[in-house]
Design a protein around this motif. Sequence first.
Motif, PDB file in Angstrom:
ATOM      1  N   VAL A  39     -11.899  33.646  37.780  1.00 53.04           N
ATOM      2  CA  VAL A  39     -12.820  33.068  36.812  1.00 53.04           C
ATOM      3  C   VAL A  39     -13.690  32.017  37.495  1.00 53.04           C
ATOM      4  O   VAL A  39     -13.196  31.197  38.280  1.00 53.04           O
ATOM      5  N   TYR A  40     -14.980  32.050  37.173  1.00 47.00           N
ATOM      6  CA  TYR A  40     -15.940  31.058  37.656  1.00 47.00           C
ATOM      7  C   TYR A  40     -16.032  29.953  36.606  1.00 47.00           C
ATOM      8  O   TYR A  40     -16.198  30.234  35.417  1.00 47.00           O
ATOM      9  N   LEU A  41     -15.895  28.718  37.064  1.00 46.82           N
ATOM     10  CA  LEU A  41     -15.844  27.546  36.199  1.00 46.82           C
ATOM     11  C   LEU A  41     -17.076  26.682  36.404  1.00 46.82           C
ATOM     12  O   LEU A  41     -17.689  26.698  37.468  1.00 46.82           O
ATOM     13  N   CYS A  42     -17.383  25.858  35.420  1.00 45.67           N
ATOM     14  CA  CYS A  42     -18.440  24.864  35.557  1.00 45.67           C
ATOM     15  C   CYS A  42     -18.001  23.834  36.599  1.00 45.67           C
ATOM     16  O   CYS A  42     -16.910  23.272  36.490  1.00 45.67           O
ATOM     17  N   VAL A  43     -18.835  23.583  37.591  1.00 48.10           N
ATOM     18  CA  VAL A  43     -18.503  22.626  38.644  1.00 48.10           C
ATOM     19  C   VAL A  43     -18.412  21.204  38.101  1.00 48.10           C
ATOM     20  O   VAL A  43     -17.725  20.363  38.680  1.00 48.10           O
ATOM     21  N   CYS A  44     -19.054  20.931  36.980  1.00 44.11           N
ATOM     22  CA  CYS A  44     -19.053  19.577  36.414  1.00 44.11           C
ATOM     23  C   CYS A  44     -17.834  19.293  35.544  1.00 44.11           C
ATOM     24  O   CYS A  44     -17.243  18.224  35.652  1.00 44.11           O
ATOM     25  N   CYS A  45     -17.462  20.248  34.688  1.00 45.64           N
ATOM     26  CA  CYS A  45     -16.397  19.966  33.716  1.00 45.64           C
ATOM     27  C   CYS A  45     -15.229  20.952  33.769  1.00 45.64           C
ATOM     28  O   CYS A  45     -14.282  20.814  33.008  1.00 45.64           O
ATOM     29  N   GLN A  46     -15.320  21.959  34.640  1.00 38.85           N
ATOM     30  CA  GLN A  46     -14.266  22.954  34.831  1.00 38.85           C
ATOM     31  C   GLN A  46     -14.058  23.880  33.637  1.00 38.85           C
ATOM     32  O   GLN A  46     -13.032  24.558  33.540  1.00 38.85           O
ATOM     33  N   ALA A  47     -15.031  23.963  32.733  1.00 38.26           N
ATOM     34  CA  ALA A  47     -14.951  24.923  31.627  1.00 38.26           C
ATOM     35  C   ALA A  47     -15.094  26.342  32.189  1.00 38.26           C
ATOM     36  O   ALA A  47     -15.935  26.583  33.061  1.00 38.26           O
ATOM     37  N   PRO A  48     -14.291  27.304  31.730  1.00 39.01           N
ATOM     38  CA  PRO A  48     -14.436  28.691  32.179  1.00 39.01           C
ATOM     39  C   PRO A  48     -15.753  29.272  31.657  1.00 39.01           C
ATOM     40  O   PRO A  48     -16.080  29.143  30.478  1.00 39.01           O
TER      41      PRO A  48
END
Length: 127
Positions: A39-48
């Motif tokens: 899964v690729y996550l948001c680099v800022c908040c780690q949301a999937p």
Amino acid sequence: MSDREQWQQLDEEQYRVTRCSGTERPFTGKYWDHKGDGVYLCVCCQAPLFDSRHKYDSGSGWPSFWQPAAGADIAELSDTSHGMVRTEVRCGHCQAHLGHVFPDGPPPTGLRYCINSASLDFTPRGD
């Protein structure tokens, strides 16, 4: 962790892309030809945000997905910058700029989420 603390953890390119709506050069980001399963996550908040099962090689030089991950909080906004009309894609949780979505992708959606590697982290499936 506050938004400000999250942003301070970004490197210069990540900050330029996610907080200043920048775009990395094609074929330079760490995930444009990445083949991992996860899964690729948001680099800022780690949301999937995106599942590797929906990633494909669009030939554009950026990571491309035909749909967001199930349950991903993705915001789409009209973008008229640079003399074009496009749909900007942001993390719905922290509003980080991710890239753009175009109507020229493969079936089954016909969409191409063209995403900057600098806006993403990756976690292998099962971790």
